[in-house]
Enzyme design. Structure first.
Site, PDB file in Angstrom:
ATOM      1  N   GLY A  37      90.062  16.811  38.700  1.00  0.00           N
ATOM      2  CA  GLY A  37      89.922  16.814  40.151  1.00  0.00           C
ATOM      3  C   GLY A  37      88.732  15.952  40.528  1.00  0.00           C
ATOM      4  O   GLY A  37      87.990  15.471  39.666  1.00  0.00           O
ATOM      5  N   SER A  38      88.528  15.771  41.815  1.00  0.00           N
ATOM      6  CA  SER A  38      87.497  14.824  42.251  1.00  0.00           C
ATOM      7  C   SER A  38      86.101  15.238  41.811  1.00  0.00           C
ATOM      8  O   SER A  38      85.290  14.383  41.429  1.00  0.00           O
ATOM      9  CB  SER A  38      87.541  14.684  43.772  1.00  0.00           C
ATOM     10  OG  SER A  38      87.359  15.947  44.400  1.00  0.00           O
ATOM     11  N   GLU A  40      85.225  16.616  39.190  1.00  0.00           N
ATOM     12  CA  GLU A  40      85.046  16.473  37.739  1.00  0.00           C
ATOM     13  C   GLU A  40      84.940  15.011  37.308  1.00  0.00           C
ATOM     14  O   GLU A  40      84.558  14.731  36.169  1.00  0.00           O
ATOM     15  CB  GLU A  40      86.218  17.107  36.974  1.00  0.00           C
ATOM     16  CG  GLU A  40      86.280  18.613  37.059  1.00  0.00           C
ATOM     17  CD  GLU A  40      86.818  19.059  38.399  1.00  0.00           C
ATOM     18  OE1 GLU A  40      86.058  19.717  39.131  1.00  0.00           O
ATOM     19  OE2 GLU A  40      87.960  18.734  38.731  1.00  0.00           O
ATOM     20  N   GLU A  59      96.578  24.217  35.919  1.00  0.00           N
ATOM     21  CA  GLU A  59      95.380  24.760  35.285  1.00  0.00           C
ATOM     22  C   GLU A  59      95.656  25.957  34.380  1.00  0.00           C
ATOM     23  O   GLU A  59      94.948  26.169  33.394  1.00  0.00           O
ATOM     24  CB  GLU A  59      94.346  25.136  36.356  1.00  0.00           C
ATOM     25  CG  GLU A  59      93.665  23.939  37.002  1.00  0.00           C
ATOM     26  CD  GLU A  59      94.409  23.400  38.215  1.00  0.00           C
ATOM     27  OE1 GLU A  59      95.575  23.762  38.403  1.00  0.00           O
ATOM     28  OE2 GLU A  59      93.808  22.632  38.994  1.00  0.00           O
ATOM     29  N   HIS A  82      89.039  22.387  38.074  1.00  0.00           N
ATOM     30  CA  HIS A  82      88.608  21.863  39.365  1.00  0.00           C
ATOM     31  C   HIS A  82      88.140  23.001  40.266  1.00  0.00           C
ATOM     32  O   HIS A  82      88.923  23.883  40.599  1.00  0.00           O
ATOM     33  CB  HIS A  82      89.756  21.113  40.019  1.00  0.00           C
ATOM     34  CG  HIS A  82      89.407  20.475  41.331  1.00  0.00           C
ATOM     35  ND1 HIS A  82      88.250  19.775  41.529  1.00  0.00           N
ATOM     36  CD2 HIS A  82      90.074  20.452  42.515  1.00  0.00           C
ATOM     37  CE1 HIS A  82      88.212  19.328  42.763  1.00  0.00           C
ATOM     38  NE2 HIS A  82      89.310  19.732  43.389  1.00  0.00           N
ATOM     39  N   HIS A 289     100.868  52.400  27.566  1.00  0.00           N
ATOM     40  CA  HIS A 289     101.573  51.673  28.634  1.00  0.00           C
ATOM     41  C   HIS A 289     102.087  52.617  29.706  1.00  0.00           C
ATOM     42  O   HIS A 289     102.328  52.203  30.832  1.00  0.00           O
ATOM     43  CB  HIS A 289     102.734  50.877  28.036  1.00  0.00           C
ATOM     44  CG  HIS A 289     103.333  49.880  28.978  1.00  0.00           C
ATOM     45  ND1 HIS A 289     104.552  49.269  28.760  1.00  0.00           N
ATOM     46  CD2 HIS A 289     102.900  49.372  30.162  1.00  0.00           C
ATOM     47  CE1 HIS A 289     104.827  48.439  29.748  1.00  0.00           C
ATOM     48  NE2 HIS A 289     103.844  48.489  30.621  1.00  0.00           N
ATOM     49  N   GLY A 409      99.545  41.232  28.544  1.00  0.00           N
ATOM     50  CA  GLY A 409     100.768  41.565  29.257  1.00  0.00           C
ATOM     51  C   GLY A 409     101.109  40.586  30.359  1.00  0.00           C
ATOM     52  O   GLY A 409     102.156  40.707  30.997  1.00  0.00           O
TER      53      GLY A 409
END
Length: 539
Positions: A37-38, A40, A59, A82, A289, A409
């Site tokens: 992204g800009s 980075e 991402e 980003h 669970h 999960g």
């Protein structure tokens, strides 16, 4: 006349970028998983030619690939995201990395410091709060020159047990500021067991009559599978896998392996009932669970748990715990006494009958065929929760680094993690193929991983079990009061064409709907040098 004093010469200081990149190289972080992204872009100016940038098209795919790569290499991997939106997209797989105890260094771009007071476009407000609580440490350095030092701390925090992701927010205008070189410091990341505590475990194991060892993902994560096999054989102890274990902690064809604990309290107690000592290695002793009642272990049994996470040791509802790296603890147990009396080995696990070649195929037939076709050294990365019980019966895993799945999960991890594992094994020149065994519903959470597999030409096969539904949800619905003919809304998935999806990403694919065609199709796929996809239509 006052003597003239010379001004001290200040040596040229590196930029933040130069110091950061050299530290990356010193730490062995020459692979970056990212989606640019800009904010980075300044980080990657003059990107070293000997470094790799592994592009993910979303991402969550980026984090999943890094997770698999870090697990396969047993070293921290570097992720670049980003600002706020990119970190938000990544949160599902960041949560999974946290539950997997995967060491990741997640860097995210931030807007320039000079305009942060004005709430600029693409800034991250309270950037370090966004990934919490699913990172071990989060920091936006107070000064630009502290960014390289923060990287070193992040690396050691990620690698310190329990391993996990850490987070650095880096403003875009930091990279050209002056900084200082940072020297790598050696930090031991292993935790030795407390001698008296581990001696009590060894004595309890020696005195027991019917011991049971419960293995979790931490056994393989700590490279201790072979030593746990030695321990089980020495004590003729039955072995089961912990509920929801994300890795293979014991070879599943071994004579002492008895199967998998369900994530239900009453069923766990029933399985443990014949045993007087329960030794849990590298897992929470109890992962449930569904709601349950009654005791957590049989009243006649003693429980010892060895984990590298003090938080897990603290919340375990019964028994005693030792906080230690699994490998060091098992080494200490192997040095302890053997069994005091002769033990009768447990009965072998019952063999599974061959599934008939029906049409449409059953998942059991598909997985037994896959088991017959795969080769020694192949690795399975699974995200097919609707077929997991069938997989545990029909597709036994070989032990160390033979199996990976998500501990959270959450869906969307399996496909990119498989690509990351294949990248790691490709670089390490390891034999064998990565087989990504995934459900049709699961695959669509991160289907973009196909693109990354093609771009890097990794030796792997995506094997999709297409049952045209979210099977896990439909099968689990009766627990929440659904009748036998009731179907939860939104759980059918008709009309998907995975061969077309593969082709759109540049990948060869084949759809198999007839039982007689499955074996040849899988053999051809596994003999290919690069990536491919096999869609299996199951009932």
């Amino acid at each position: 006349m006052q003597s003239e004093q010379s001004t001290p010469q200040v040596p040229n200081r590196p930029t933040v970028r130069e110091a950061f990149v050299r530290l990356m190289r010193d730490l062995g972080l020459d692979t970056v998983f990212g989606n640019p992204g800009s904010t980075e872009l300044p980080m990657f100016r003059d990107f070293p030619k000997d470094f790799r940038y592994v592009l993910g098209l979303q991402e969550s795919v980026v984090v999943g690939m890094a997770d698999g790569y870090a697990q396969a290499t047993r070293r921290a991997a570097l992720v670049n995201l980003h600002s706020a939106a990119g970190v938000g997209h990544a949160m599902g797989n960041l949560f999974t990395a946290y539950k997997n105890q995967t060491p990741l260094i997640v860097t995210a771009g931030q807007q320039s410091r000079s305009i942060l007071p004005f709430d600029p476009f693409l800034s991250a407000v309270q950037a370090t709060d966004l990934p919490r609580p699913y990172v071990k440490w989060a920091c936006e350095p107070a000064r630009a020159e502290d960014v390289p030092l923060a990287l070193l701390r992040a690396y050691h925090m990620a690698m310190q047990p329990p391993c996990g992701p850490v987070f650095l927010s880096i403003p875009a205008d930091d990279w050209d500021r002056p900084s200082d070189w940072v020297q790598v410091r050696q930090v031991s990341h292993a935790i030795a067991p407390e001698p008296q505590a581990i001696s009590r475990v060894a004595e309890a194991l020696a005195e027991s009559h019917r011991p049971l060892i419960v293995v979790g993902a931490g056994v393989d994560r700590d490279d201790a599978v072979d030593r746990v096999v030695q321990l089980a054989e020495r004590h003729e102890a039955a072995v089961v896998a912990a509920p929801m274990s994300a890795r293979c902690g014991f070879p599943e064809r071994h004579r002492l392996f008895q199967g998998f604990l369900p994530a239900m309290r009453e069923a766990i107690v029933e399985t443990l009932a014949p045993h007087d000592l329960i030794l849990v290695l590298g897992a929470p002793a109890f992962t449930y669970h569904v709601e349950g009642r009654g005791p957590h272990i049989p009243p006649t049994a003693r429980l010892w748990q060895i984990v590298d996470d003090p938080q897990v040791a603290a919340w375990t509802p019964c028994g005693d715990s030792v906080v230690s790296s699994i490998g060091l603890a098992v080494d200490a147990l192997l040095e302890g006494p053997g069994p005091r009396a002769q033990r009768v080995p447990p009965a072998p696990r019952p063999a599974v009958a061959p599934a008939p070649a029906s049409e449409p195929m059953s998942a059991a037939f598909a997985l037994q065929t896959l088991d017959a076709v795969r080769r020694p050294g192949d690795v399975v990365v699974e995200e097919a929760p609707g077929s997991r019980g069938t997989m545990q019966r029909c597709l036994p895993m070989a032990g160390a680094q033979s199996f990976y799945t998500m501990a959270s999960g959450g869906l969307g991890h399996g496909m990119p993690a498989a690509v990351g594992i294949a990248l790691a094994r490709q670089r390490q020149r390891q034999a064998g193929r990565v087989i990504c065994l995934i459900g049709d519903g699961s695959s669509l959470y991160s289907i973009q991983a196909l693109y990354s597999a093609v771009q890097w030409g990794v030796p792997m096969s995506f094997v999709i079990l297409n049952n045209r539904r979210y099977a896990a949800l439909q099968d689990f619905a009766p627990v929440f009061g659904y009748g036998p003919d009731d179907k939860p809304a939104g759980t059918d998935l008709p009309g998907l064409d995975f061969v077309a999806l593969a082709k759109g990403h540049g990948l060869a694919g084949r759809r198999v709907a007839r039982a007689a065609e499955l074996g040849p199709a899988l053999r051809a796929a596994f003999e290919d040098a690069g990536p491919n996809l096999v869609e299996i239509v199951v009932n």
